[in-house]
Design an enzyme around this catalytic site. Structure first.
Site, mmCIF file in Angstrom:
data_model
loop_
_atom_site.group_PDB
_atom_site.id
_atom_site.type_symbol
_atom_site.label_atom_id
_atom_site.label_comp_id
_atom_site.label_asym_id
_atom_site.label_seq_id
_atom_site.Cartn_x
_atom_site.Cartn_y
_atom_site.Cartn_z
ATOM 1 N N SER A 152 0.904 -1.293 -0.172
ATOM 2 C CA SER A 152 -0.041 0.028 -0.006
ATOM 3 C C SER A 152 0.888 1.448 -0.022
ATOM 4 O O SER A 152 1.828 1.280 -0.938
ATOM 5 C CB SER A 152 -0.814 -0.018 1.211
ATOM 6 N N ASP A 364 -8.020 -6.634 -5.113
ATOM 7 C CA ASP A 364 -8.040 -5.137 -4.311
ATOM 8 C C ASP A 364 -8.719 -4.181 -5.221
ATOM 9 O O ASP A 364 -8.636 -4.198 -6.518
ATOM 10 C CB ASP A 364 -6.393 -4.944 -4.202
ATOM 11 N N HIS A 423 -5.988 -6.837 -1.172
ATOM 12 C CA HIS A 423 -4.838 -5.864 -0.729
ATOM 13 C C HIS A 423 -3.691 -6.496 0.090
ATOM 14 O O HIS A 423 -2.553 -6.243 -0.373
ATOM 15 C CB HIS A 423 -5.494 -4.798 -0.235
#
Length: 515
Positions: A152, A364, A423
């Site tokens: 991220s 994601d 994710h």
């Protein structure tokens, strides 16, 4: 006999569920006066000397999510909060390092509010300072093949950190066998992610055309703020766009669109609202989405663990509360949150010798696969055309028979698309994560080997050139010596000739006198 078998089976299960403690090193580094950053390294389970195995640094996202806490105990570290060994632990493959960064995250803290980072460059500089200190105090780490993996916002931090670290190594400020980075589901180009939310959800069947249009309209307002350089406003507009997504999808999970769990943490309770009242409303919503990306029960359990037994285990001061300053980390980076770092990734590919890997979970939403593909396609990378032309390979794992991931690679750049994963790839696809580590480690070794071969070839060329120059100089010297000797001989001959002439003259004069 049957009873004995049951006892042995029970002991076997217990021996695999409870962990014998791995060796670990940990501590604080003052990356700046008044800015204290916490780190921990777990020694690998691989046999032999730990210094002969790779070292992986994990950087968490947020910004403000604790890698030492969340990444370690909920994603990929050796243990869970109950002390059980995790099946997908990355210590199976390498030594594993976690850092609570930027300062203010997790156990890291600052003495003054003006010491929080406000941009990616400051974050990178602090990380270089920490790594320099740790590697100096633990020389074994200097020779380990060193990789940085991230998730991220951690991927965004990694891009500029890698540039700063590579430069520090070149200057001789730090000794490190730095081989590569792997940026997972990363916030590299925020607008490429935001601008593909609508189309991604439409093709996943989660919105209709009207829902897509509403998301796209909100994304366009975010894009306008970015185009005008209004970065704080862009961050607020991004949060508003996320709100539109939640509304038209009836609460899709940004981190895995097929998640069956509700996103209760997206709706803060009144106490939370009061606690973080200094945030602008949309910033506050963004904080709860991305700095607390787990259900309240899990969050409370992790908080109790990190501020209880684990805090005592690592001898953390009673004055430090895990996660107490994380909200300020997020708040102080609101003006940098929407800035892309695509150029930084391109710089690494065009100017460094390290391997650059990108991996993306296809479920994601926040940093979705289409957005990742888009920024890669638009990146100014010298070998991009060669990369595009390379064949895509299918990867498999033992868990199931179908394809687990796709990979594509050309020289120092590789892309992994992880299937059935959102994710948090280490959680959703643990076996594929471990396989990917093996592959990327191999790529890093190849990169270093190629670099060393190039350096050796360069040195050999210099040696060859020096030998030629020496030979030429030697020949020139010999020629000069020969000419000098010849000149001396000629001079002697001339002298002898003069003497002979003089004698002949004297003899002639003597003969004349006698007559």
């Amino acid at each position: 006999m049957k009873k004995l078998f049951c006892i042995l089976l029970t002991l076997l299960i217990l021996s695999h569920s409870k962990a014998g403690p791995l060796d670990e090193d940990y501590g604080y580094v003052d990356v700046r006066e008044g800015a204290h950053m916490f780190w921990v390294v777990y020694h690998t389970e691989l046999p032999g000397d730990w210094s002969t195995h790779p070292l992986i640094l994990w950087l968490q996202g947020g910004p403000g999510v604790s890698g030492v806490g969340y990444g370690n105990f909920l994603e990929l570290g050796p243990y869970d909060i109950n002390g059980n060994l995790r099946e997908g632990r990355w210590t199976k493959k390498a030594n594993l390092m976690f850092i609570d960064n930027p300062v203010g995250t997790g156990y890291s803290y600052v003495d003054s509010p003006d010491l929080y980072c406000t941009n990616n460059t400051q974050i990178a500089d602090d990380l270089v300072t920490l790594i320099t200190s740790v590697f100096t105090n633990y020389p074994d780490m200097q020779k380990m093949p060193f990789f940085v993996y991230a998730e991220s916002y951690g991927g965004k931090m990694t891009a500029d950190f890698a540039i700063a670290l590579d430069a520090a190594i070149a200057r001789g400020d730090i000794t490190s066998n730095f081989q590569g980075i792997a940026m997972g589901d990363s916030w590299i180009s925020p607008m490429d992610s935001v601008n593909t939310w609508g189309s991604y959800l439409y093709w996943m069947g989660m919105v209709n055309k009207d829902g897509q249009a509403q998301i796209d309209a909100a994304a366009a307002r975010t894009q306008e703020a970015v185009d005008n350089g209004n970065w704080v406003e862009a961050t607020a507009q991004c949060s508003i766009t996320e709100g539109v997504v939640e509304t038209v999808t009836y609460g899709v999970d940004f981190y895995n669109v097929l998640s069956e769990d509700s996103n209760a943490y997206f709706v803060p309770n009144p106490d939370d609202e009061k606690l973080y009242s200094y945030f602008e409303p949309e910033m506050r919503k963004s904080f709860f989405r991305h700095v607390k990306p787990y259900p309240k029960k899990v969050g409370d359990e992790l908080d109790d663990f990190m501020n209880g037994p684990q805090k005592a285990h690592w001898n953390i001061s009673d004055d430090v509360t895990w996660g107490d300053q994380s909200c300020y980390v997020d708040y102080n980076l609101r003006g940098d949150f929407m800035k892309p770092v695509v150029e930084s990734v391109a710089y690494l590919l065009n100017n460094s010798h390290i391997h650059v890997a990108v991996y993306t979970g296809n479920l994601d939403l926040i940093c979705n696969t289409p957005g990742t593909y888009r920024w890669i396609e638009n990146m100014q990378y010298n070998q991009k055309s060669r990369f595009v032309e390379t064949k895509r390979e299918a990867l498999h794992v033992s868990t199931y028979s179908n394809v687990a991931a796709y990979s594509q690679r050309y020289e120092r750049f590789s892309l992994f698309t992880i299937l059935r994963s959102g994710h948090m790839v280490p959680i959703d696809a643990p076996e594929m994560s471990l396989k990917m580590i093996d592959i990327i480690t191999g790529y890093g070794n190849e990169t270093v080997s190629a670099k060393r071969k190039a350096e050796v070839a360069k040195k050999l060329h210099k040696v060859k050139h020096a030998k030629v120059a020496l030979h030429e100089a030697k020949e020139n010297k010999e020629t000069k010596e020969t000419l000098h000797e010849t000149a001396e001989a000629i001079h002697l001959i001339k002298q002898e000739a003069e003497k002979i002439k003089e004698k002949q003259k004297q003899v002639k004069q003597t003969k004349i006198k006698k007559k």
